[in-house]
Design a protein around this motif. Structure first.
Motif, short mmCIF file in Angstrom:
data_model
loop_
_atom_site.label_atom_id
_atom_site.label_comp_id
_atom_site.label_asym_id
_atom_site.label_seq_id
_atom_site.Cartn_x
_atom_site.Cartn_y
_atom_site.Cartn_z
N SER A 1 0.83 -1.20 0.00
CA SER A 1 0.00 0.00 0.00
C SER A 1 0.87 1.26 0.00
CB SER A 1 -0.92 -0.01 1.23
OG SER A 1 -1.81 1.08 1.20
N TRP B 1 -10.51 0.34 -1.41
CA TRP B 1 -10.35 0.25 0.04
C TRP B 1 -9.35 -0.85 0.37
CZ3 TRP B 1 -11.51 2.99 4.26
CH2 TRP B 1 -12.49 3.99 4.17
N ILE B 2 -9.45 -1.97 -0.36
CA ILE B 2 -8.52 -3.09 -0.13
C ILE B 2 -7.08 -2.62 -0.35
CG2 ILE B 2 -7.75 -5.34 -1.00
CD1 ILE B 2 -10.68 -5.89 -1.77
N ILE C 1 -4.78 4.55 4.56
CA ILE C 1 -5.91 5.36 5.04
C ILE C 1 -5.94 5.38 6.56
CG2 ILE C 1 -8.43 5.52 5.13
CD1 ILE C 1 -8.45 4.26 2.31
N LEU C 2 -5.71 4.22 7.19
CA LEU C 2 -5.70 4.16 8.65
C LEU C 2 -4.59 5.04 9.22
CD1 LEU C 2 -6.33 0.34 9.22
CD2 LEU C 2 -7.95 2.22 9.51
N LEU D 1 -6.20 0.58 2.32
CA LEU D 1 -6.64 0.57 3.72
C LEU D 1 -5.52 0.85 4.72
CD1 LEU D 1 -8.89 0.23 5.77
CD2 LEU D 1 -8.50 -2.24 5.72
#
Length: 438
Positions: A252, A281-282, A288-289, A285
């Motif tokens: 990511s 989102w996958i 994003i967190l 994620l």
């Protein structure tokens, strides 16, 4: 119309044939290359101890095989050339990503060797599979990667009343790779990432990040995220076992690094409604967190928003309750999804974090805010409410309210003293005054 339909069906036939040939050539090439390698070297496997408790469930070979039906039907159910090309490109990209994984990091499924013989109707399906497949081509699971692409297509293609049925059967297909002993668990998240990556490369309603050259970029933050990605990947590879989960945030952050270095804000797949698609989102994620936690830490002592002018406010990403206080919302945050605007006028003005707005972006931001404010009270926000949204508001005040750059900055600092506009950003905004002299 009839001629158009014939043309579309001809295109569907070409895509089906091309994809089928490409699949069999690349998949079998990877398989036989690994078989050849296995004669002279040991092909490793990655299997968690708890996987020994997963039973072989013969009937799940049926949902496993139905992915082939899902695949072919998806091509036939496309409604126009654009949708067909997007789906076809995603399927090609998925195949390429997975086959590269098979060749670069070959793994094997060790349970196949000890799998008991399955008799009867279900046994025939297992036998048919074994005539074609081998215990290689494991990670990322092509079965799972294609499932992500197909699941996304069917949920976009059909109304919400069908989504529950599509999702239940898709979950069965996904689980079947374990219950038929075709894959080890690690192959599943790797496959999910591969499928999400293919969708990110060829999105539906926004331009592909690969086709966007002239956008603001930031090599400093490319280096930061790339370094973090490499560190996480090295920890995972050296320690293995459960540490392999670190490959997920490493992947990511690698894409985030590429956004800062190559793709710009378009690399973040935020939709025009402010949210991410499930597949994205996958992919994002972990990042994003991290971004949300960072935003909370920096803004915990701040007001959620501050008044700049009687009907114009500056702030961080609002919650749903705060969002309802405004008639319009101008979202300057490219990376964090926002889903609290359903009843409001929402204006996307997505900008790359920690990167000065270009002259075109300044002008676009000013125009966007000018449109939004016609509805009434307007909140302009980004992750923290310090930089991107502040620069957008300064541009608006210069272009539409006849402020000088210094006056605009002073007005914002009266409202929110923590705003951050570096010298480079101020220099770019000053160029607006040449085009819009007050």
């Amino acid at each position: 119309m009839e001629k158009l339909n014939k043309k579309l069906w001809k295109q569907k036939g070409i895509w089906l044939l091309s994809l089928a040939v490409f699949f069999y050539l690349t998949y079998n090439t990877a398989n036989y290359f690994t078989i050849w390698r296995a004669k002279t070297e040991i092909i490793p496997h990655i299997m968690f101890q708890w996987e020994n408790k997963i039973p072989l469930i013969p009937w799940t070979i049926i949902p496993y095989w139905t992915e082939n039906l899902f695949y072919g039907l998806a091509i036939l159910l496309t409604v126009n050339s654009k949708q067909l090309k997007t789906l076809g490109k995603r399927l090609f990209a998925t195949q390429i990503i997975c086959v590269l994984g098979f060749l670069l990091f070959p793994l094997q499924q060790i349970n196949v060797i000890s799998r008991p013989e399955v008799q009867g109707f279900f046994g025939w399906w297992f036998d048919s599979l074994m005539k074609f497949d081998h215990p290689y081509n494991q990670a990322p699971s092509l079965h799972i990667a294609l499932l992500v692409v197909l699941w996304t297509f069917y949920t976009e293609r059909f109304s919400k009343k069908w989504h529950w049925l599509i999702s239940i059967w898709s979950i069965l297909i996904g689980a079947s790779v374990l219950t038929t002993w075709q894959h080890h668990f690690i192959d599943i998240p790797a496959g999910m990432l591969a499928g999400a990556l293919a969708i990110w490369i060829f999105p539906n309603h926004i331009q592909s990040p690969l086709y966007v050259p002239k956008l603001s970029k930031n090599w400093k933050w490319f280096g930061v995220y790339f370094t973090l990605s490499v560190i996480l990947a090295m920890i995972a590879i050296v320690n293995k076992h459960a540490w392999l989960w670190l490959l997920y945030p490493a992947s990511s952050l690698l894409i985030v690094a590429c956004n800062y270095g190559f793709f710009g804000k378009k690399g973040f797949p935020k939709q025009k409604n402010g949210n991410y698609a499930l597949s994205q989102w996958i992919l994002f994620l972990p990042y994003i967190l991290i971004a949300k936690i960072n935003a909370k830490l920096w803004t915990r002592k701040n007001n959620p928003y501050d008044k700049v002018l009687p009907n114009l406010f500056l702030g961080s990403i609002p919650n749903a309750k705060n969002a309802r206080q405004f008639k319009s919302l101008v979202d300057c945050c490219a990376e964090i999804p926002f889903n609290g605007h359903k009843a409001m006028n929402y204006y996307p003005n997505y900008l790359l974090d920690m990167t000065p707005l270009s002259l075109d972006e300044c002008e676009h931001a000013a125009n966007t805010i000018n449109k939004a404010i016609r509805n009434g009270d307007t909140l302009v926000f980004c992750a923290l409410g310090y930089s991107r949204s502040a620069a957008s508001l300064v541009a608006y005040l210069v272009v539409y309210r006849n402020y000088s750059v210094n006056q605009a900055i002073k007005q914002l600092k009266k409202a929110r003293k923590d705003i951050v506009l570096n010298k480079e950003q101020i220099k770019i905004i000053r160029r607006l005054t040449w085009k819009y002299p007050y």
